[in-house]
Write an enzyme that holds these catalytic residues in place. Structure first.
Site, PDB file in Angstrom:
ATOM      1  N   ASP A   1     -10.153  -2.120   6.750  1.00  8.57           N
ATOM      2  CA  ASP A   1     -10.311  -2.778   8.051  1.00  8.57           C
ATOM      3  C   ASP A   1     -11.757  -3.066   8.396  1.00  8.57           C
ATOM      4  O   ASP A   1     -12.041  -3.937   9.217  1.00  8.57           O
ATOM      5  CB  ASP A   1      -9.701  -1.899   9.155  1.00  8.57           C
ATOM      6  CG  ASP A   1      -8.205  -1.716   8.990  1.00  8.57           C
ATOM      7  OD1 ASP A   1      -7.516  -2.733   8.832  1.00  8.57           O
ATOM      8  OD2 ASP A   1      -7.736  -0.569   9.004  1.00  8.57           O
TER       9      ASP A   1
ATOM     10  N   HIS B   1      -9.493   7.520   5.852  1.00  7.73           N
ATOM     11  CA  HIS B   1      -8.171   7.116   5.375  1.00  7.73           C
ATOM     12  C   HIS B   1      -7.383   8.359   5.001  1.00  7.73           C
ATOM     13  O   HIS B   1      -7.956   9.389   4.631  1.00  7.73           O
ATOM     14  CB  HIS B   1      -8.307   6.187   4.159  1.00  7.73           C
ATOM     15  CG  HIS B   1      -7.034   5.479   3.795  1.00  7.73           C
ATOM     16  ND1 HIS B   1      -6.130   5.998   2.907  1.00  7.73           N
ATOM     17  CD2 HIS B   1      -6.521   4.299   4.229  1.00  7.73           C
ATOM     18  CE1 HIS B   1      -5.104   5.166   2.790  1.00  7.73           C
ATOM     19  NE2 HIS B   1      -5.323   4.142   3.592  1.00  7.73           N
TER      20      HIS B   1
ATOM     21  N   HIS C   1      -2.627   1.379  13.047  1.00 15.36           N
ATOM     22  CA  HIS C   1      -2.190   0.843  11.749  1.00 15.36           C
ATOM     23  C   HIS C   1      -2.837  -0.525  11.567  1.00 15.36           C
ATOM     24  O   HIS C   1      -4.037  -0.635  11.368  1.00 15.36           O
ATOM     25  CB  HIS C   1      -0.662   0.788  11.723  1.00 15.36           C
ATOM     26  CG  HIS C   1      -0.056   0.535  10.381  1.00 15.36           C
ATOM     27  ND1 HIS C   1      -0.785   0.477   9.217  1.00 15.36           N
ATOM     28  CD2 HIS C   1       1.242   0.310  10.013  1.00 15.36           C
ATOM     29  CE1 HIS C   1       0.026   0.247   8.196  1.00 15.36           C
ATOM     30  NE2 HIS C   1       1.250   0.130   8.647  1.00 15.36           N
TER      31      HIS C   1
ATOM     32  N   ARG D   1       1.666  -8.413   4.012  1.00 11.63           N
ATOM     33  CA  ARG D   1       2.383  -7.185   3.698  1.00 11.63           C
ATOM     34  C   ARG D   1       3.891  -7.379   3.582  1.00 11.63           C
ATOM     35  O   ARG D   1       4.591  -6.513   3.036  1.00 11.63           O
ATOM     36  CB  ARG D   1       2.054  -6.122   4.762  1.00 11.63           C
ATOM     37  CG  ARG D   1       2.652  -4.740   4.540  1.00 11.63           C
ATOM     38  CD  ARG D   1       2.276  -4.106   3.223  1.00 11.63           C
ATOM     39  NE  ARG D   1       0.845  -3.898   3.068  1.00 11.63           N
ATOM     40  CZ  ARG D   1       0.181  -2.837   3.532  1.00 11.63           C
ATOM     41  NH1 ARG D   1       0.823  -1.875   4.192  1.00 11.63           N
ATOM     42  NH2 ARG D   1      -1.122  -2.725   3.325  1.00 11.63           N
TER      43      ARG D   1
ATOM     44  N   ARG E   1      16.702  11.019   7.295  1.00  9.99           N
ATOM     45  CA  ARG E   1      16.928  11.779   8.518  1.00  9.99           C
ATOM     46  C   ARG E   1      16.163  13.098   8.496  1.00  9.99           C
ATOM     47  O   ARG E   1      16.714  14.139   8.140  1.00  9.99           O
ATOM     48  CB  ARG E   1      18.415  12.068   8.713  1.00  9.99           C
ATOM     49  CG  ARG E   1      18.756  12.628  10.094  1.00  9.99           C
ATOM     50  CD  ARG E   1      20.166  13.179  10.157  1.00  9.99           C
ATOM     51  NE  ARG E   1      20.529  13.612  11.491  1.00  9.99           N
ATOM     52  CZ  ARG E   1      20.109  14.751  12.057  1.00  9.99           C
ATOM     53  NH1 ARG E   1      19.309  15.562  11.408  1.00  9.99           N
ATOM     54  NH2 ARG E   1      20.503  15.072  13.290  1.00  9.99           N
TER      55      ARG E   1
ATOM     56  N   ILE F   1     -15.421   6.038  15.019  1.00 13.40           N
ATOM     57  CA  ILE F   1     -16.115   4.887  14.449  1.00 13.40           C
ATOM     58  C   ILE F   1     -15.055   4.156  13.642  1.00 13.40           C
ATOM     59  O   ILE F   1     -14.633   4.621  12.576  1.00 13.40           O
ATOM     60  CB  ILE F   1     -17.300   5.305  13.559  1.00 13.40           C
ATOM     61  CG1 ILE F   1     -18.329   6.082  14.389  1.00 13.40           C
ATOM     62  CG2 ILE F   1     -17.946   4.072  12.935  1.00 13.40           C
ATOM     63  CD1 ILE F   1     -19.523   6.577  13.579  1.00 13.40           C
TER      64      ILE F   1
ATOM     65  N   ARG G   1      -9.995  -1.507  -1.815  1.00 15.58           N
ATOM     66  CA  ARG G   1      -9.858  -2.773  -1.098  1.00 15.58           C
ATOM     67  C   ARG G   1     -11.149  -3.105  -0.356  1.00 15.58           C
ATOM     68  O   ARG G   1     -11.603  -4.253  -0.329  1.00 15.58           O
ATOM     69  CB  ARG G   1      -8.681  -2.692  -0.121  1.00 15.58           C
ATOM     70  CG  ARG G   1      -7.351  -2.347  -0.784  1.00 15.58           C
ATOM     71  CD  ARG G   1      -6.297  -1.975   0.259  1.00 15.58           C
ATOM     72  NE  ARG G   1      -6.717  -0.822   1.040  1.00 15.58           N
ATOM     73  CZ  ARG G   1      -6.075  -0.360   2.108  1.00 15.58           C
ATOM     74  NH1 ARG G   1      -4.979  -0.960   2.509  1.00 15.58           N
ATOM     75  NH2 ARG G   1      -6.517   0.699   2.761  1.00 15.58           N
TER      76      ARG G   1
ATOM     77  N   HIS H   1       0.819  -1.207   0.000  1.00 13.52           N
ATOM     78  CA  HIS H   1       0.000   0.000   0.000  1.00 13.52           C
ATOM     79  C   HIS H   1       0.857   1.262   0.000  1.00 13.52           C
ATOM     80  O   HIS H   1       0.596   2.216   0.728  1.00 13.52           O
ATOM     81  CB  HIS H   1      -0.956   0.009   1.193  1.00 13.52           C
ATOM     82  CG  HIS H   1      -2.229   0.745   0.909  1.00 13.52           C
ATOM     83  ND1 HIS H   1      -2.604   1.874   1.579  1.00 13.52           N
ATOM     84  CD2 HIS H   1      -3.209   0.519  -0.005  1.00 13.52           C
ATOM     85  CE1 HIS H   1      -3.761   2.312   1.116  1.00 13.52           C
ATOM     86  NE2 HIS H   1      -4.149   1.502   0.147  1.00 13.52           N
TER      87      HIS H   1
ATOM     88  N   GLY I   1     -12.822   1.764  11.318  1.00  9.55           N
ATOM     89  CA  GLY I   1     -13.033   1.211   9.991  1.00  9.55           C
ATOM     90  C   GLY I   1     -13.446   2.247   8.970  1.00  9.55           C
ATOM     91  O   GLY I   1     -13.767   1.895   7.831  1.00  9.55           O
ATOM     92  N   PHE I   2     -13.406   3.527   9.375  1.00 11.97           N
ATOM     93  CA  PHE I   2     -13.796   4.596   8.456  1.00 11.97           C
ATOM     94  C   PHE I   2     -12.727   5.682   8.414  1.00 11.97           C
ATOM     95  O   PHE I   2     -12.108   6.005   9.418  1.00 11.97           O
ATOM     96  CB  PHE I   2     -15.136   5.208   8.869  1.00 11.97           C
ATOM     97  CG  PHE I   2     -16.297   4.300   8.601  1.00 11.97           C
ATOM     98  CD1 PHE I   2     -17.002   4.383   7.424  1.00 11.97           C
ATOM     99  CD2 PHE I   2     -16.649   3.327   9.528  1.00 11.97           C
ATOM    100  CE1 PHE I   2     -18.056   3.519   7.164  1.00 11.97           C
ATOM    101  CE2 PHE I   2     -17.691   2.459   9.282  1.00 11.97           C
ATOM    102  CZ  PHE I   2     -18.399   2.550   8.089  1.00 11.97           C
TER     103      PHE I   2
END
Length: 455
Positions: A390, A331, A280, A415, A435, A326, A340, A244, A328-329
């Protein structure tokens, strides 16, 4: 012992209070000095930190400096992930191994190349002699991600040339980890069951002829049985989780470590540690817990107003974990849709019919439909928001009988293809240690002799 613990706890409280007295920042300072917290620009986009040929994550357009929401699109090496999945479904075959090849090498394999690659992966699935006994069974962990990270680090000691960062050597290590990490995961889970859950554990002999998803299901089930459709659905999930982009936290961690010249095992272990975080890879477990609590609290799952009211109470921090989220919502990149999630939603619907779980699936769809409206009306946000990967992945894993302990580890097992592809790219073409700068905010102070110090 109890007294000693109470004394220690009180001492730690005092130490934390001491820390708070002498630390902290004025939130305005971040804006004053142009600090891009989280390596994010003010509009929420990521700071440009590098170049990559591996993956592109598209979720919006830029029009005169303004983000314009767009349908989500995910491409691996320029190929739409939808096309990969559609081809595999039409031809009724597994696709994760082909996807791993594409990510690692940059092109689609021929039939002969893919067959040989699968054989190579199969031959590397087994762990070194005594590894399971010494590294997994003798030091079980309650958390499978923790055990996977430690086991990957331990593999360094079983490598005759662990520190060589040539392309040949990193490629060898990457393929070995791609093949063996699923085995580490399933063994770690079995040991965890015995040591902490007081359940029976079982180790099945590794079948070197199976695909990755088949190997996982076979290892998890006492009778080693699974259906072809179950294995192919898990395979689909693994394709979608394989990569991703370079900016997600765990992949960026892999690139940061790779830029320092460290070994592959340290790099992958760090990526696993990053993915373990609930912000994550651990998010699908948060979704599952949230939905279980919703199902308990809502009397009629089909009652739109009752579900709306519950979601509103989550945002107002009246229920759930008090985070106001909430799960799962939303991004960082996707706006109108997460490709996905769209694919997993379709797959979840088919499996829900087979498993007689359509009522639960309908509830998931209702939550998906209501959440943007609840966010707008209760929280007052105008941000375009959609379900992310998710939201549906945990529901699919539940229907496949995969325990919650393995939701995030399965993410890692998938992944690792992307992590290794990015490591190879960073080592081969990066050229500089990563850096970023931090502005020092402490003012100059004189050293005070210990006899003159006051609390």
């Amino acid at each position: 012992m109890t007294v000693e613990k109470d004394v220690l706890r009180e001492h730690l409280k005092d130490l934390c209070d001491e820390y708070r007295r002498h630390n902290g920042f004025n939130s305005q300072d971040y804006q004053t000095y142009g600090v891009k917290r989280g390596l994010r620009n003010p509009d929420g986009t990521g700071v440009m930190a590098g170049l990559t040929n591996i993956c592109n994550v598209h979720g919006f357009m830029m029009d005169d400096g303004v983000r314009v929401p767009d349908q989500g699109k995910l491409t691996y090496r320029g190929i739409d992930v939808n096309d990969i999945i559609t081809a595999c479904m039409n031809e009724n075959r597994f696709g994760y191994e082909e996807t791993a090849w594409l990510l690692l090498f940059g092109s689609l394999p021929t039939a002969a190349q893919l067959a040989r690659f699968k054989n190579t992966l199969g031959s590397m699935r087994e762990l070194p002699d005594n590894f399971v006994e010494d590294m997994i069974m003798k030091s079980p962990s309650k958390d499978i991600m923790n055990k996977m990270a430690r086991s990957v680090l331990a593999l360094y000691s079983f490598d005759d040339d662990p520190d060589d960062t040539s392309l040949d050597n990193i490629m060898r290590q990457s393929i070995q980890l791609l093949a063996s990490l699923p085995t580490i995961m399933t063994y770690a889970y079995q040991v965890k069951k015995r040591a902490f859950d007081r359940e029976s554990m079982f180790f099945h002999p590794v079948d070197l002829t199976l695909s990755t998803s088949e190997s996982i299901l076979r290892a998890l089930r006492p009778d080693m049985k699974f259906t072809d459709s179950e294995a192919k659905l898990l395979d689909l999930c693994m394709i979608l989780h394989a990569e991703h982009g370079g900016g997600n936290n765990s992949t960026f961690s892999a690139r940061v470590l790779s830029s320092s010249g460290t070994d592959t095992y340290a790099t992958v272990s760090a990526a696993i540690g990053s993915l373990k975080g609930p912000r994550h890879g651990g998010a699908n477990l948060r979704v599952r817990k949230m939905m279980e609590e919703l199902k308990e609290a809502v009397n009629d799952w089909s009652d739109e107003q009752e579900v709306y009211d519950y979601l509103a109470s989550l945002i107002r921090k009246e229920r759930g974990d008090g985070s106001g989220l909430i799960y799962g919502f939303g991004h960082a990149i996707y706006t109108l849709s997460d490709p996905r999630a769209v694919i997993l939603k379709q797959a979840a619907g088919k499996l829900a019919e087979e498993k007689y779980m359509t009522a639960e699936f309908d509830l998931y769809k209702l939550v998906e439909r209501l959440t943007p409206r609840v966010m707008a009306e209760v929280k007052g946000t105008s941000k375009v928001i959609c379900a992310n990967v998710d939201f549906f992945s945990g529901f699919i894993y539940d229907m496949l009988g995969i325990p919650g302990d393995l939701f995030t580890p399965l993410f890692a097992v998938s992944r690792i293809a992307g992590w290794c592809a990015h490591r190879i790219e960073e080592v081969t073409y990066g050229g500089r240690i990563i850096r970023p700068a931090y502005r020092a905010m402490a003012t100059a102070k004189r050293y005070v002799p210990i006899g003159e110090r006051q609390a």
